[in-house]
Design a protein around this motif. Structure first.
Motif, short mmCIF file in Angstrom:
data_model
loop_
_atom_site.label_atom_id
_atom_site.label_comp_id
_atom_site.label_asym_id
_atom_site.label_seq_id
_atom_site.Cartn_x
_atom_site.Cartn_y
_atom_site.Cartn_z
N ILE A 1 2.74 30.33 -25.74
CA ILE A 1 1.73 29.62 -26.52
C ILE A 1 2.51 28.74 -27.50
CG2 ILE A 1 -0.18 29.84 -28.16
CD1 ILE A 1 -0.83 31.04 -25.42
N ILE A 2 2.22 27.46 -27.51
CA ILE A 2 2.94 26.52 -28.36
C ILE A 2 1.92 25.80 -29.24
CG2 ILE A 2 4.46 24.51 -28.44
CD1 ILE A 2 5.41 25.40 -25.59
N GLN A 3 2.15 25.88 -30.55
CA GLN A 3 1.31 25.15 -31.49
C GLN A 3 2.04 23.88 -31.89
OE1 GLN A 3 0.06 27.31 -34.96
NE2 GLN A 3 -1.18 25.63 -35.71
N LEU A 4 1.35 22.77 -31.76
CA LEU A 4 1.92 21.48 -32.16
C LEU A 4 1.25 21.05 -33.45
CD1 LEU A 4 1.92 19.65 -28.71
CD2 LEU A 4 3.85 20.73 -29.86
N GLN A 5 2.06 20.86 -34.48
CA GLN A 5 1.54 20.40 -35.77
C GLN A 5 2.12 19.03 -36.08
OE1 GLN A 5 2.62 23.50 -38.51
NE2 GLN A 5 0.76 24.64 -38.09
N ASN B 1 -5.04 11.22 -28.27
CA ASN B 1 -3.83 10.68 -27.63
C ASN B 1 -2.80 11.77 -27.40
OD1 ASN B 1 -4.90 8.12 -27.58
ND2 ASN B 1 -3.86 7.45 -29.43
N ALA B 2 -2.63 12.66 -28.38
CA ALA B 2 -1.67 13.75 -28.24
C ALA B 2 -2.07 14.66 -27.09
CB ALA B 2 -1.56 14.54 -29.54
N SER C 1 -6.70 23.04 -38.82
CA SER C 1 -5.45 23.14 -39.58
C SER C 1 -4.45 22.09 -39.12
CB SER C 1 -4.81 24.53 -39.51
OG SER C 1 -4.11 24.75 -38.32
N SER C 2 -4.12 21.23 -40.01
CA SER C 2 -3.05 20.24 -39.83
C SER C 2 -3.09 19.51 -38.48
CB SER C 2 -1.68 20.91 -39.99
OG SER C 2 -1.58 21.58 -41.19
N LEU D 1 7.66 15.64 -28.46
CA LEU D 1 7.37 14.21 -28.60
C LEU D 1 5.95 13.99 -29.12
CD1 LEU D 1 8.95 12.97 -25.25
CD2 LEU D 1 9.97 12.89 -27.55
N SER D 2 5.10 15.02 -28.99
CA SER D 2 3.71 14.92 -29.45
C SER D 2 3.47 15.60 -30.79
CB SER D 2 2.77 15.53 -28.40
OG SER D 2 2.87 14.83 -27.19
N GLY D 3 4.41 16.41 -31.26
CA GLY D 3 4.25 17.11 -32.53
C GLY D 3 5.36 18.11 -32.73
N VAL D 4 5.36 18.77 -33.87
CA VAL D 4 6.37 19.77 -34.18
C VAL D 4 5.94 21.09 -33.54
CG1 VAL D 4 7.57 21.00 -36.02
CG2 VAL D 4 6.90 18.61 -36.35
#
Length: 165
Positions: free
Chosen positions: A74-78, A87-88, A106-107, A131-134
């Protein structure tokens, strides 16, 4: 819940939905025997639930490890870099390793469930997602409960809790 949905989800409708959630490959004859309806009645009820969008599809559940993909995460992109969530999500969805993608509060976060053949493969997927987020990654070690059926009792529990507030 709309009036049309309420009409379809009477006690018999919920019993039919429960049976289909457990095994969507049951024949209409078998479904009818289990819940006490004729084949035409079962077919009509299932068709109406599909038309109303209650039943949105049927799928095969696969064992990812048997397919050579034992790593799930599970990967959370912030902080999706000033781009819109839409777009992300579009960029994320292009990766074949992505099984699910959800927008959450959240964020401007996006939660992504991915599959990989190895930890090295997962690292490459994380690099692409960055490339789409942290990214913040959690590897799934086990799935003690893989799928839970949606029972009618949830509606009753929600209504009774609302009344106590």
């Amino acid at each position: 819940m709309s009036l049309e949905t309420e009409k379809q989800l009477d006690e018999t409708g919920w019993r039919l939905l429960q049976e289909l959630q457990q095994n969507a490959r049951l024949s209409y004859t078998e479904l009818g025997q289990r819940i006490g309806l004729s084949l035409p009645s079962v077919a009509e009820r299932v068709r109406k639930m599909e038309d109303a969008g209650i039943i949105t599809g049927y799928h095969a559940e696969v064992n990812l490890s048997k397919l050579g993909m034992p790593v799930q995460a599970i990967i959370q992109l912030q902080g999706i870099g000033g781009q819109s969530c839409r777009n992300a999500v579009a960029q994320v969805w292009e990766l074949p390793e992505v099984l699910e993608c959800s927008r959450v509060t959240s964020s401007d976060s996006i939660i992504v469930k991915v599959v990989a053949t190895s930890l090295d493969h997962l690292a490459r997927v994380i690099d692409q997602l960055s490339l789409s987020g942290v990214p913040s990654t959690s590897i799934i070690r086990a799935r003690p409960m893989q799928r839970h059926l949606i029972p009618n009792e949830i509606l009753a529990r929600g209504a009774s809790e609302d009344e106590t507030l």
